[in-house]
Design an enzyme around this catalytic site. Structure first.
Site, short mmCIF file in Angstrom:
data_model
loop_
_atom_site.label_atom_id
_atom_site.label_comp_id
_atom_site.label_asym_id
_atom_site.label_seq_id
_atom_site.Cartn_x
_atom_site.Cartn_y
_atom_site.Cartn_z
N LYS A 1 -0.85 12.71 -4.94
CA LYS A 1 -0.40 12.00 -3.73
C LYS A 1 -0.72 12.68 -2.47
O LYS A 1 -1.04 12.47 -1.58
CB LYS A 1 1.13 11.88 -3.89
N ARG B 1 8.91 12.78 -1.49
CA ARG B 1 8.19 12.23 -2.48
C ARG B 1 7.72 13.29 -3.60
O ARG B 1 7.11 14.26 -3.49
CB ARG B 1 6.99 11.32 -2.27
N GLY C 1 5.46 5.43 -9.49
CA GLY C 1 6.72 5.15 -9.72
C GLY C 1 7.19 5.93 -11.06
O GLY C 1 8.38 5.66 -11.28
N THR D 1 11.35 9.19 -5.41
CA THR D 1 10.99 9.33 -3.85
C THR D 1 12.42 9.20 -3.04
O THR D 1 13.46 8.28 -3.46
CB THR D 1 10.11 8.22 -3.29
N GLN E 1 7.24 14.47 4.17
CA GLN E 1 6.33 13.90 5.16
C GLN E 1 7.34 13.24 6.29
O GLN E 1 8.60 12.64 6.02
CB GLN E 1 5.41 12.63 4.96
N GLU F 1 -0.04 2.29 1.06
CA GLU F 1 1.39 1.98 1.61
C GLU F 1 1.35 2.04 3.10
O GLU F 1 0.78 3.32 3.73
CB GLU F 1 2.18 2.96 1.06
N ARG G 1 -3.65 5.51 -3.09
CA ARG G 1 -3.98 6.03 -4.41
C ARG G 1 -5.11 4.84 -5.16
O ARG G 1 -5.17 3.81 -4.49
CB ARG G 1 -3.07 5.90 -5.44
N HIS H 1 -18.48 -17.85 -34.76
CA HIS H 1 -18.07 -17.38 -36.44
C HIS H 1 -16.94 -18.07 -36.93
O HIS H 1 -16.97 -18.61 -38.16
CB HIS H 1 -18.19 -15.88 -36.61
#
Length: 872
Positions: A22, A115, A130, A134, A181, A295, A309, A826
């Protein structure tokens, strides 16, 4: 010097070991000028030094690695112990100081998203999405440090531990970075996929969007709007009722709120925002070189990217342009072998068949019939052929694609029909002669004469040379194989489905035709099944041999037989069987698969299963009975059409052609596997020589080279480090094994399924294609590999697919259900020959039907009912 903190502009994809997937992706985006909110990464060095302060962590990780991943209770307890322990550890002073300094540099007045970013996260082949935690809208120094510690601890949530264990990641080798962030306060948030995550179309951008923070979408609290964009045009809008949204609180944290009624059904994104996002997504995709799961959020009308990602769920594409539109079908689904193949197996088949038609993707082969389908005749005939020969879903899917304007607007290649006519015309001429003139009873001797000649020719060519010259001889013999087999064998084999279709058209009674299918004369695979029954009957007389077989292994199989009473007698019979069929095995078109001659224990379940479920001599009696039933069906048909006139003669001839040519349908594959086995012997002899010279670690490593690469290796011209090359190929093969290939896809990556077969079926019925008539009830026995089969009397075989390597199990099965197949594949033909009901092409049958469940198989209408939910 080790850095505990790196800002986004100090990070790129090479930083993955220090900042995780990430963090590396955010750094890449930030450096490339994409709109990413400011932030920094607490590196994996920080995590390692943090856990190094714990005297208990080594023993806890040791205990974790030794744990059974399926023991959920132990997993839960151990995970809780580790998380509790880590959240009680003090953060070292220097590390704490660097985190606070970075936070102050970005702006301590802001709220932050904190995160987790693991080193095995957001990779092209494993997303880990996941698996760690986060935390949103974190404010203040103490809260920040507390949630950094929580992120470190989240490396040991139950789901993260289980995911790593099941995907083969060592818990000691996965480290955690923490991404800090600046938190946005968006009006709208969402997720953007630069390829359609449902059907795989690489040209379609799919956007989910709702009001407030994206947490409402990710957690499933709200059904977001769905928008799809292709080539700069909005092609789909689904406006959902968005009753709630998640918003940031001024003091920190988040709150869930009800939206006003007039906003709930409002389009979250404007059309211009949708198109801007799609364009942005495609630019990010181009930067990373692969489809992305992004996202985003919109604050004051400005778009921000907070994460990107790779989309790991997409099936890989062949190396061809996306335009103009092409369509491909899975060769494995036609050949009843959908497993991934090693590079040598793929290379061999692409040497036999044209490389521009047989394309590789995800360790499988896909056939590209696009150029034929661009012609009017091809569009008319090929879907019909798919419906009659293979899977009905193939026909529906291919018909849907070839009617699209973007497909129809591309003209056929000039000269295509003329060039193909030169190849096909002689075959059609011989098919016509076989249908109308030649004696069907003489076909077997002609076919087998050619087979013996071809096999001898290949064997002698490969035995007369050695070294790189021998490998080049293998390549040459494979390259001319199709040119020899098609004109010499196809005119006979093609008469089987053609005569079936002609009889079906003339009579309209498929049930009687299925009766004609029983005990076909000269069927080499059916004879193999009968000989398995003979071996089983012999073992009944030799109890010590039976006990030995239950515990035998491949390495000492033959020698061990000599140490038990009756073993020498069984060995003579078994060796005779292997001399005829030892080159066969499940998935036999893959040269790298172990043959019965090398892995004889693969046959043991079939022998012991036959003993449990079939009475002595019954298999031979059933075959004779099948011949009589086929003759009686032929008499009934002739009585129906009358004994005089042209139609009578024509129907009578078609019946003769149908039975005698049907008996030859397995001969081409038998010859192909014979030749593949000769090639494998030659390749493995050279592999042993390469091992002796120290070039290879073990002989089986040759399976991870193409033929061209193997020739280079033998000549000493291979330029790469062999050990790392093989290791990389093995890792890729392991990934390919986890993929589920589509039956059909386009050059855009779209998986085309076609409309399901229509009809009135019982509620909850699993619908497929009716392949062999009859209705039976019995216990389901789900078998994924024939060597693991344990069929008992009266059980119904449920399998992903079958090929000749599965034939020994048919004597024991009461009915057949497969996920893959059509009328002339077959399993269908053999089921009709053995007179057992069959339903094929049942999606996910081996997952939906469990061992021991009572099921009803309706081979007349083509569906399966699960009668009880009990597994036994």
């Amino acid at each position: 010097m080790k850095s505990y903190v790196l800002f986004f502009d100090q990070v790129d994809r090479s930083s993955l070991p220090y900042v995780g997937g990430k963090g590396a992706n955010l750094g890449e985006l930030s450096k490339a000028g994409f709109p990413v909110p400011d932030g920094f990464c607490v590196t994996t060095y920080a995590y390692q030094d943090f856990i190094a302060t714990s005297p208990e962590m080594d023993s806890l990780l040791e205990e974790l690695n030794a744990m059974d991943p399926d023991d959920l209770n132990q997993l839960r307890k151990l995970g809780e112990r580790i998380r509790t322990h880590l959240q009680q550890l003090e953060i070292p002073f220097q590390l704490r100081r660097e985190i606070i300094h970075a936070w102050e540099s970005v702006g301590k007045e802001h709220a932050y998203a904190v995160r987790s970013s693991a080193t095995a996260e957001d990779l092209p082949t494993a997303s880990f999405a996941g698996q760690q935690d986060t935390y949103l809208n974190i404010k203040g120094q103490d809260e920040l440090l507390q949630h950094v510690r929580k992120c470190w601890a989240s490396l040991f949530t139950d789901r993260a531990i289980s995911y790593r264990a099941k995907n083969g990641f060592d818990h000691r080798q996965v480290y955690l970075s923490v991404v800090v962030q600046r938190m946005m306060n968006p009006e709208i948030s969402g997720i953007l996929f630069t390829a359609d995550p449902v059907n795989g179309n690489r040209k379609v951008v799919s956007i989910d969007a709702s009001f407030g923070l994206g947490e409402a979408i990710v957690s499933g609290m709200v059904s977001a709007d769905l928008y799809k964009v292709k080539d700069g045009n909005i092609i789909q809008k689904n406006i959902s009722e968005k009753k709630i949204a998640v918003f940031s609180l001024p003091e920190g944290g988040t709150v869930k709120k009800d939206l006003p009624p007039d906003q709930q059904t409002k389009q979250a994104l404007s059309d211009s925002q949708i198109l801007r996002l799609a364009e942005l997504g495609k630019r990010i995709e181009k930067h990373f070189g692969s489809p992305q799961d992004i996202e985003f959020c919109i604050e004051n009308g400005k778009i921000f990217v907070v994460q990107s990602r790779p989309i790991t769920s997409l099936y890989p594409l062949p190396d061809i342009p996306q335009e103009p539109l092409r369509v491909m079908f899975s060769f494995g689904h036609v050949q009843m072998m959908t497993n991934a193949m090693k590079p040598l197996g793929l290379s061999v088949l692409r040497t036999i068949f044209p490389k521009n038609v047989f394309l590789e993707a995800g360790g499988r082969l896909f056939v590209d019939p696009t150029e034929v389908l661009r012609t009017k005749l091809g569009r008319k005939m090929l879907p019909k052929a798919f419906k009659n020969l293979f899977d009905e879903a193939f026909s529906h899917a291919i018909s849907e694609v070839i009617q699209r304007p973007e497909f129809l607007q591309v003209p056929p290649k000039k000269g295509l029909v003329k060039s193909r006519r030169q190849i096909i015309a002689p075959i059609i001429k011989n098919v016509w002669k076989n249908l109308h003139k030649r004696d069907p009873k003489l076909a077997k001797s002609k076919v087998e004469s050619f087979m013996q000649k071809k096999w001898t020719e290949v064997r002698e060519a490969l035995q007369s040379v050695s070294g790189a010259e021998r490998l080049e001889a293998v390549q040459y013999q494979l390259s001319i194989l199709a040119k020899d087999l098609l004109p010499n064998l196809l005119p006979y084999v093609a008469c089987f489905p053609i005569s079936f279709m002609l009889l079906k058209k003339a009579l309209g009674d498929v049930k009687e035709l299925y009766q004609l299918n029983k005990s076909l004369p000269g069927n080499i695979t059916s004879e193999m099944g009968l000989q398995i029954g003979d071996l089983a009957d012999l073992v009944r007389e030799l109890p010590e041999v039976e006990e030995y077989l239950k515990h035998a292994n491949d390495q000492t199989f033959h020698e061990g037989l000599l140490n038990v009473r009756g073993g020498e007698r069984f060995k003579r019979a078994f060796d005779n069987f292997i001399s005829k069929y030892g080159h066969r095995c499940p998935g036999e078109i893959d040269l790298t698969r172990p043959r019965w001659r090398k892995a004889p224990t693969q046959l043991v379940p079939a022998i012991l299963g036959h003993m449990r479920s079939v009475k002595p001599g019954e298999h031979r009696k059933k075959f004779i009975q099948g011949e009589q039933e086929a003759q009686e069906a032929a008499q009934r048909i002739m009585d129906q059409v009358g004994r005089r006139g042209f139609k009578s003669k024509w129907i009578n001839r078609l019946i003769d052609v149908y039975r005698h040519m049907g008996g030859l349908r397995e001969h081409p594959k038998y010859l192909l596997t014979l030749i593949l086995d000769e090639c494998k012997k030659a390749i493995m002899a050279e592999a042993e020589e390469l091992v002796r010279k120290g070039v290879l670690h073990q002989a089986e490593d040759v399976f991870f080279f193409t033929l061209d690469e193997l020739i280079q290796l033998s000549k000493g011209e291979f330029q790469q480090d062999v050990s790392s090359f093989v290791a990389e190929r093995k890792e890729k093969y392991e990934w390919h094994q986890t993929l589920h290939p589509p039956k059909m896809m386009t050059s855009e990556g779209e998986m085309v399924t076609g409309s399901p077969r229509k009809g009135e079926f019982p509620e909850g019925a699993l619908v497929g294609t009716p392949a062999s008539a009859g209705v039976v009830e019995g216990k389901a026995r789900t078998v994924l590999k024939p060597e693991d089969a344990h069929l008992n009397e009266g059980e119904i075989l449920v399998a992903p697919h079958t090929d000749p390597g599965w034939t020994p199990l048919f004597q024991s099965a009461k009915a057949l259900v497969t996920e893959v197949g059509g009328l002339m594949t077959h399993g269908s033909v053999v089921a009709r020959e053995y007179g057992i009901p069959a339903v094929v092409g049942v999606d996910d049958a081996t997952k939906k039907i469990k061992d021991g469940q009572m099921i009803r198989v309706d081979g007349n209408q083509g569906f399966v009912e699960i009668l009880s939910g009990e597994n036994k």
